[in-house]
Design an enzyme around this catalytic site. Structure first.
Site, PDB file in Angstrom:
ATOM      1  CG  ASP A   7       0.487   9.167   1.205  1.00 39.37           C
ATOM      2  OD1 ASP A   7       0.434  10.350   1.589  1.00 39.37           O
ATOM      3  OD2 ASP A   7       0.777   8.231   1.966  1.00 39.37           O
ATOM      4  CG  ASP A  59      -8.356  13.744   1.186  1.00 39.46           C
ATOM      5  OD1 ASP A  59      -8.533  12.740   1.920  1.00 39.46           O
ATOM      6  OD2 ASP A  59      -8.698  14.893   1.505  1.00 39.46           O
ATOM      7  CB  VAL A  60      -8.390   7.946   1.854  1.00 40.84           C
ATOM      8  CG1 VAL A  60      -7.142   7.249   1.345  1.00 40.84           C
ATOM      9  CG2 VAL A  60      -8.172   8.542   3.240  1.00 40.84           C
ATOM     10  CB  CYS A 106      -1.448   2.156   5.420  1.00 44.36           C
ATOM     11  SG  CYS A 106      -1.016   0.419   5.476  1.00 44.36           S
ATOM     12  CE1 TYR A 108      -4.674   6.740  15.194  1.00 42.71           C
ATOM     13  CE2 TYR A 108      -4.311   5.385  17.147  1.00 42.71           C
ATOM     14  CZ  TYR A 108      -4.057   5.667  15.813  1.00 42.71           C
ATOM     15  OH  TYR A 108      -3.202   4.865  15.094  1.00 42.71           O
ATOM     16  CB  THR A 143       5.999   4.674  11.073  1.00 45.49           C
ATOM     17  OG1 THR A 143       5.141   5.357  11.996  1.00 45.49           O
ATOM     18  CG2 THR A 143       5.655   3.204  11.050  1.00 45.49           C
TER      19      THR A 143
END
Ligand SMILES: NC(=O)c1ccc[n+]([C@@H]2O[C@H](COP(=O)([O-])OP(=O)(O)OC[C@H]3O[C@@H](n4cnc5c(N)ncnc54)[C@H](O)[C@@H]3O)[C@@H](O)[C@H]2O)c1
Length: 255
Positions: free
Chosen positions: A36, A59-60, A86, A161, A196
């Site tokens: 993350d 950072d993905v 996720c 999105y 969340t």
């Protein structure tokens, strides 16, 4: 795959659905590599969970950072046989807004993190998973992605999105078909509305109104319910190449 054999890389593992997944996997005897950008929360979670958790600031979308995280995970735990994607961001913007057309850079950013980031992790993890020792079922790994019900019933303002999440849903089958020969399964979960930190930014009235839109149970989803499904997917070898809605039967309206 049995829970005690799980060594999972969980992206977005510092918070929300990812954090609940990390907790569930470690509580069930597995190990978790928390990946993350949120260092404070990620480190605190890894410290709390002890030797079976490791945090790597990543950072993905950054190739080198994902490579380093995977290398560190393999070094620490021996192998990575589960990936739970996720990490994600959300924004709302109309195609024709008050101040002009949708900003192109904000559209690209959502696609970059949610779709390209997920793919980046899949491809680099698959490269390592292919040399895992197969279990009795011939299974070398499981990848679970997170889409959203916005992939199917996106609302006004969710063009970016929804596009990013339907991309995640759409690549599930072709990747599962390709990785089948290595014994790697690929699944996607499309959550409805979950309580969340992403959601807690909304005022309480808006949160309860959204919860009430869900037929049953008439509330927001709880992160541990997402984690429960992740574990079921990992355990059930017949689940492959499919997108599962986890949404209490909600079908979102245009706005
Ligand atoms: N909460 C919901 O109702 C809901 C519904 C449908 C889908 N989702 C999806 O579930 C996933 C998790 O969402 P959440 O609600 O737990 O949100 P969250 O904000 O609590 O957690 C997301 C995590 O991703 C991390 N992250 C963001 N960009 C990153 C990057 N480039 N590299 C690494 N980490 C990054 C953040 O730091 C954060 O810790 C997201 O993909 C989201 O789109 C959430």
């Amino acid at each position: 795959m049995e829970t005690e054999h799980i060594t999972a890389m969980v992206t977005g593992g510092s918070s929300g659905l990812g954090e609940a997944t990390v907790r569930k996997i470690v509580r069930n005897g597995g190990r978790a590599l928390i990946v993350d950008q949120d260092v404070e929360k990620g480190k605190a979670l890894a410290d709390e969970l002890g030797v079976n958790a490791l945090f790597m600031k990543t950072d993905v979308t950054a190739v080198q950072e994902v490579e380093s995280a995977l290398d560190e995970g393999v070094k620490t735990f021996g192998s990575i046989n589960v990936v739970v994607n996720c990490a994600g961001i959300v924004t709302g913007e109309k195609v024709l807004g008050r101040d002009g057309p949708h900003d192109l850079s904000s559209f690209s950013k959502i696609i970059e993190v949610n779709l390209i980031g997920t793919f980046n992790v899949i491809r680099l993890a698959a490269e390592r998973m292919q040399s895992n020792e197969p279990n009795d079922e011939g299974e070398r790994g499981v990848m679970i992605n997170t889409a959203s019900i916005a992939a199917f019933d996106g609302q006004i303002g969710q063009a970016a999105y929804s596009a990013s999440k339907s991309g995640v849903a759409g690549m599930t089958l072709p990747i599962s078909r390709e990785l089948a020969r290595y014994g790697i399964r690929v699944m996607t979960i499309a959550p409805g509305l979950f309580e969340t930190p992403m959601f807690q930014k909304l005022p309480p009235e808006a949160r309860s109104a959204l919860g009430n839109m869900t037929p049953f149970p008439q509330r927001l989803g709880r992160p541990y319910e997402f984690a429960q499904l992740v574990l079921s997917v990992i355990e059930n070898a017949m689940l492959n190449g499919e997108v599962i809605r986890l949404d209490g039967a909600i079908r979102m309206q245009p706005k």
